[in-house]
Design an enzyme around this catalytic site. Structure first.
Site, PDB file in Angstrom:
ATOM      1  N   GLU A   1       0.797  -1.212  -0.052  1.00  0.00           N
ATOM      2  CA  GLU A   1      -0.005   0.142   0.039  1.00  0.00           C
ATOM      3  C   GLU A   1       0.682   1.425  -0.036  1.00  0.00           C
ATOM      4  OE1 GLU A   1      -2.584  -0.625   3.305  1.00  0.00           O
ATOM      5  OE2 GLU A   1      -3.966  -1.800   2.048  1.00  0.00           O
TER       6      GLU A   1
ATOM      7  N   ASP B   1      -8.324  -8.996   3.982  1.00  0.00           N
ATOM      8  CA  ASP B   1      -8.141  -7.933   4.843  1.00  0.00           C
ATOM      9  C   ASP B   1      -9.035  -7.860   5.964  1.00  0.00           C
ATOM     10  OD1 ASP B   1      -6.986  -5.740   6.000  1.00  0.00           O
ATOM     11  OD2 ASP B   1      -7.692  -4.190   4.572  1.00  0.00           O
TER      12      ASP B   1
ATOM     13  N   GLU C   1     -12.193  -2.332  12.384  1.00  0.00           N
ATOM     14  CA  GLU C   1     -12.408  -1.600  11.082  1.00  0.00           C
ATOM     15  C   GLU C   1     -13.753  -2.023  10.237  1.00  0.00           C
ATOM     16  OE1 GLU C   1      -8.856  -1.814   8.767  1.00  0.00           O
ATOM     17  OE2 GLU C   1      -9.783  -0.786   7.018  1.00  0.00           O
TER      18      GLU C   1
END
Ligand code: GCU
Length: 709
Positions: free
Chosen positions: A300, A379, A407
């Site tokens: 990323e 993820d 998240e």
């Protein structure tokens, strides 16, 4: 001892849980920082609850004690009966072998009818023994029972904080943080260490023994923690040390350039290695028990060895070399994938990426490199298969990474007790029935291709332990949603003892957090919390992305539904829904071939449409809406049914909470109540968007005629 100031919620250590210890005569015997901590804790408890505490430094006669904490090698006046007890055979923790070993934290606890005794080889054992006795409550002092030995499954049980020193105008201070600002940094500098100490104490009480204090995405300001801001880090390390927690730092692979002024960060360049060696030596001069580095490389947008044509093993080994003789480790993250994928390109599969990058490197990592693997291949979705990397690297120390911060599971506005998810992951057997579990791999227990199982710690490599991304911040309740404290607690407990059931861990947490003298937690409150929380992960799954398909969240902040939000982006997270069906074909026969990354039996189970577990169906297969699931429903009807049911369950949760208003402190009750209101709203939004989306795509009506927009 830090009793959190009144405005800070005491979480699972309210002062009253120490009353069983604090009302007794307690002897603490031995020396060392952690023995001091045990003594301070016990003395404070006695000051509060009328007992007495003393140190047994010399062999002088001691008054009789009800509770004894003693180091085994220490002279233990007054507990002669224990002198004849044999020392346990295995002293080191399972993954303690070799470089970067963690101190033995095991302890023995016993009661002869008059005296409860905690014995340990090392001070850390006494610290964990203390909190074990706290958890036992009054039963620690009832009857007589034989010695039981408690020993952590995994040597390193680590929390990673994605905290930044600087505050980002969009992301805030803590990346994916839902509990306020950082516990460590404020106004650009290290903050109130009293709060850090209270946090360390909570973590020690659930078994955590390592942490990072900065984000894996290392930005410009935070990069300096490694060098010119090391003193601030050292001040935090000094506080953590008193609770047996070693500090690690996230570092940037490009640090030799950005901090060292070199022209390259090429791991093969001798100047680069010399820079890491010198920098690391300075870290150890300042923080002698420093744990090591955590690195997110080539991931990323973070720099990494690919930039220099080097492999991840070469990259990790360069840092490991610098840490090795200091006893430090590198946690090297396996979260490496192409985040600039063309969504039209069906040959690239993000799920494959970690295995494709790392499995060929097995055996090339130095002994003090720990490959840190997210539990699933994508993820931290609410449902993913276990990452095939965990089974693919018998010659590498593997740590399993869990996301405690919510998240993708409701961002601490939704109640979602995650221990059942983690427990499924930890108990999963990558090589099928009878072989090792994921928890055993993380603890250093491996299948030996020649001789079947090998014993813990006896394999060619050790384990890497368990890592969780913390959900805590400077919120007065620590975790935003007060009930999300249970996730933090459960992470530590499952890392120490993965065989514990999620329900029993929750029960422990309730027992401590809501303790009310003299009788403990009112049964109605205990039952209500179980009814709300035991199944809350599955409830969350029901009203969000169905059948393992993942990623239907709003891009960027990841809160709330947006079914096509990622569908035409470069991130590699697609569901491929069209008018006929949905799901990702990851089979070897017709799809991306991801299923072949698993050893048998799972490669076969996931490959076969009729054997693939329902809950992972859309992760592995693209199927028509009329496809019949193992549970007898069609895919489309299952989507409708679960989404209606999920919202009803949330409404029920809210009602249950309203019913215990008389048993819960009003501010805490109100805070949870507000979050449940938002969860009801949010779950309704998920239901309506998901149902509307699939109804419009498929044209198939709900068999039960409910309202779909
Ligand atoms: C997720 C998360 C990022 C984080 C990344 C990581 O993608 O959204 O904020 O940086 O995981 O684990 O590195």
């Amino acid at each position: 001892v830090t009793t959190p100031p009144p405005e800070i919620h005491p979480a699972w250590l309210p002062p009253q849980v120490f009353r069983h210890i604090g009302s007794r005569r307690c002897l603490v015997h031995g020396a060392g920082t952690l023995v001091e901590t045990v003594f301070e804790e016990v003395a404070a408890a006695c000051a509060d609850h009328g007992g007495s505490a003393w140190r047994g430094r010399s062999p002088a006669r001691q008054p009789p004690a009800d509770l004894v904490f003693a180091l085994r090698e220490a002279d233990r006046p007054g507990c002669a009966r224990l002198r004849h007890e044999p020392a346990p055979a295995a002293l080191s923790t399972a993954d303690g072998a070799g470089a970067g070993a963690v101190e033995d934290e095991s302890f023995t606890v016993s009661r002869d009818g008059a005296v409860t005794t905690v014995l340990a080889e090392h001070p850390a054992g006494l610290l964990h023994g203390l909190f074990h006795v706290v958890r036992l409550g009054e039963s620690a002092f009832a009857g007589a029972w034989p010695a039981t030995r408690q020993r952590p499954a995994a040597g390193r049980r680590m929390l990673d904080h994605w905290d930044n020193v600087a505050v980002d105008p969009v992301m805030g201070q803590v990346e994916r943080g839902y509990a306020g600002g950082s516990l460590f940094w404020r106004d650009g500098a290290a903050r109130d260490l009293g709060r850090v100490r209270a946090y360390a104490r909570l973590l020690a009480a659930c078994g955590v023994n390592a942490m990072t204090v900065n984000n894996v995405n290392v930005h410009r300001t935070e990069a300096h923690l490694l060098t010119d801001r090391l003193d601030e880090v050292a001040a935090i390390a000094a506080v953590l040390r008193r609770y047996g927690i070693r500090l690690h730092l996230s570092v940037s692979f490009a640090a030799p350039v950005t901090l060292g002024g070199l022209a390259t960060a090429d791991p093969a360049d001798p100047r680069v290695r010399a820079w890491w060696a010198a920098t690391t030596a300075r870290v150890y001069q300042t923080i002698p028990d420093f744990g090591g580095y955590v690195v997110k490389a080539d991931s990323e947008g973070q720099p990494g060895p690919f930039g220099y044509g080097r492999s991840h093993a070469e990259g990790a080994n360069a840092l490991a070399e610098a840490l090795e003789h200091h006893g430090g480790v590198v946690h090297w993250r396996a979260f490496v994938y192409n985040h600039r994928q063309d969504w039209r390109d069906r040959s690239t599969d993000r799920a494959r990426a970690a295995f494709d990058h790392f499995a060929p490197l097995d055996g090339e990592f130095r002994e003090n490199v720990i490959l840190q693997v997210k539990y699933g291949p994508i993820d931290f979705q609410v449902r993913e298969p276990v990452s095939p990397v965990i089974a693919a690297m018998p010659g590498t120390r593997v740590a399993v990474e869990l996301q405690v911060t919510q998240e993708y599971t409701g961002q601490q506005r939704h109640l979602c007790y995650l221990a059942p998810l983690w427990s499924e992951v930890l108990q999963f057997r990558p090589w099928g029935p009878g072989a090792s579990t994921v928890a055993e791999v993380a603890a250093g227990r491996r299948p030996d291709p020649g001789a079947g199982e090998v014993a813990a710690g006896a394999g060619p490599v050790g384990g890497g332990g368990l890592v969780g991304v913390s959900n805590a911040g400077d919120d007065p309740y620590w975790t935003g949603h007060p009930l999300a404290q249970a996730n933090l607690y459960a992470f530590g407990r499952l890392a120490w003892a993965p065989e514990l059931t999620p329900g029993s861990v929750l029960d422990e947490w309730i027992g401590l957090t809501f303790d009310r003298p003299p009788g403990g937690v009112p049964a109605r409150l205990r039952d209500t919390l179980h009814a709300m929380m035991d199944g809350s992960w599955r409830t969350y799954e029901r009203y969000t992305a169905p059948l393992g398909v993942g990623f239907m969240v709003r891009p960027g902040h990841h809160y709330g539904p947006d079914v096509d939000g990622y569908e035409y982006t470069p991130w590699g997270t697609y569901h491929f829904a069209d008018r006929d069906g949905v799901g990702v074909d990851r089979t070897s026969a017709t799809g991306t071939g991801f299923t072949a990354q698993y050893p048998p039996p799972w490669c076969e189970v996931y490959e076969a449409l009729d054997r693939c577990p329902d809950e992972l169906l859309l992760f592995f297969h693209h199927v028509g809406y009329g496809h019949t699931l193992g549970n007898g429903s069609t895919v489309i009807q299952h989507i409708y049914d679960t989404h209606f049911a999920g919202v009803e369950e949330v409404v029920r949760m809210r009602g249950l909470w309203a019913g215990v208003a008389d048993l819960v402190e009003p501010r805490l009750h109100a805070r949870v109540g507000e979050r449940l209101d938002e969860q009801v709203r949010g779950a309704g939004e998920w239901r309506d968007q998901i149902n509307a989306y699939f109804h419009r795509k498929s044209g198939v009506p709900d068999a039960r005629g409910r309202r779909i927009f």
